[in-house]
Write a protein that holds these residues in place. Structure first.
Motif, PDB file in Angstrom:
ATOM      1  N   LEU A  64       0.827  -1.198   0.000  1.00  0.00           N
ATOM      2  CA  LEU A  64       0.000   0.000   0.000  1.00  0.00           C
ATOM      3  C   LEU A  64       0.866   1.253   0.000  1.00  0.00           C
ATOM      4  O   LEU A  64       0.598   2.207  -0.741  1.00  0.00           O
ATOM      5  CB  LEU A  64      -0.932  -0.024   1.208  1.00  0.00           C
ATOM      6  N   ARG A  65       1.918   1.267   0.823  1.00  0.00           N
ATOM      7  CA  ARG A  65       2.796   2.435   0.865  1.00  0.00           C
ATOM      8  C   ARG A  65       3.484   2.654  -0.480  1.00  0.00           C
ATOM      9  O   ARG A  65       3.651   3.788  -0.930  1.00  0.00           O
ATOM     10  CB  ARG A  65       3.821   2.296   1.990  1.00  0.00           C
ATOM     11  N   ALA A  66       3.872   1.563  -1.130  1.00  0.00           N
ATOM     12  CA  ALA A  66       4.478   1.684  -2.463  1.00  0.00           C
ATOM     13  C   ALA A  66       3.466   2.238  -3.457  1.00  0.00           C
ATOM     14  O   ALA A  66       3.807   3.081  -4.299  1.00  0.00           O
ATOM     15  CB  ALA A  66       4.987   0.320  -2.930  1.00  0.00           C
ATOM     16  N   ALA A  67       2.219   1.801  -3.344  1.00  0.00           N
ATOM     17  CA  ALA A  67       1.166   2.302  -4.236  1.00  0.00           C
ATOM     18  C   ALA A  67       0.957   3.797  -4.044  1.00  0.00           C
ATOM     19  O   ALA A  67       0.765   4.545  -5.018  1.00  0.00           O
ATOM     20  CB  ALA A  67      -0.136   1.549  -3.986  1.00  0.00           C
ATOM     21  N   LEU A  68       1.003   4.258  -2.802  1.00  0.00           N
ATOM     22  CA  LEU A  68       0.831   5.679  -2.521  1.00  0.00           C
ATOM     23  C   LEU A  68       1.998   6.499  -3.083  1.00  0.00           C
ATOM     24  O   LEU A  68       1.809   7.597  -3.609  1.00  0.00           O
ATOM     25  CB  LEU A  68       0.700   5.907  -1.018  1.00  0.00           C
TER      26      LEU A  68
END
Length: 213
Positions: A64-68
């Motif tokens: 999720l953090r990578a997606a953000l």
């Protein structure tokens, strides 16, 4: 369509590669962690990223953090997040980044091949696809004042829009005509003060209001 896939489960990752490939969707890279995802996107510049929420090393929110990060760097990049469970805070963080090209589905949905592929194509085209269970969880936070203007039927229509259904799909689900669905949608736009925007853009904005993002 060119896709970068990030999933630490080898079986699921390879299964998704085959599934997408069989539908004519090119997976240009498949990786097992968030760092690999960021590198692959830099290298291949895909149209869509499909990523798990939890990946190594901590198996918490690396995906999720990578997606953000990717969304902040590439606002036009479409992103589909897959999760084992409904994780409200992750869905909310992702949805708050943009007004389109976003999806959040439970991994169980992959079993319904046609529904999953339809969601992939819709997200890549700039639409949204939210798992019905995700929508239900987000709605537990209550309704905002503008939404209180909606009738029960309009609320049902907006709920189905949030799941990513087309007007035809909504009509079939509610057993009404497509023209009736169109009238309900126009009423929703007006009541949410979205009457001046582009039609497709308004659908996404209505969903974000619906989910209080």
């Amino acid at each position: 369509m060119r896709v970068v896939l990030a999933e630490d489960s080898v079986l699921l990752r390879e299964g998704l590669v085959r599934l997408l490939g069989s539908a004519g969707i090119e997976v240009v890279a498949s990786v097992a962690d968030a760092d690999g995802l960021l590198r692959a996107v830099d290298e291949h510049e895909p149209d869509l990223v499909v990523t798990d929420v939890r990946m190594p090393p901590s198996h918490t929110d690396e995906g999720l953090r990578a997606a953000l990060v990717l969304r902040s760097q590439r606002p036009a990049l479409a992103i589909l997040v897959l999760s084992q469970y409904v994780e409200e805070r992750y869905a909310t963080r992702l949805l708050s980044t943009a007004t389109g090209g976003i999806g959040y589905l439970l991994k169980d949905r992959v079993a319904d091949v046609e529904e999953f592929l339809d969601a992939v194509r819709r997200i890549a085209a700039g639409g949204t696809a939210l798992d019905p269970e995700v929508v239900a969880q987000l709605l537990l936070r209550g309704r905002s004042d503008p939404l209180d203007r909606l009738t029960r039927r309009e609320y049902e229509v907006l709920s189905l829009i949030a799941e990513g259904r087309s007007n035809t799909g909504i009509a079939e689900a509610l057993v009404v005509s497509e023209s009736a669905v169109g009238k309900h949608i126009n009423n929703i736009f007006a009541k949410l003060d979205l009457s001046g925007a582009d039609k497709d853009h308004r659908r996404v904005l209505a969903v974000l209001r619906f989910l209080k993002v």
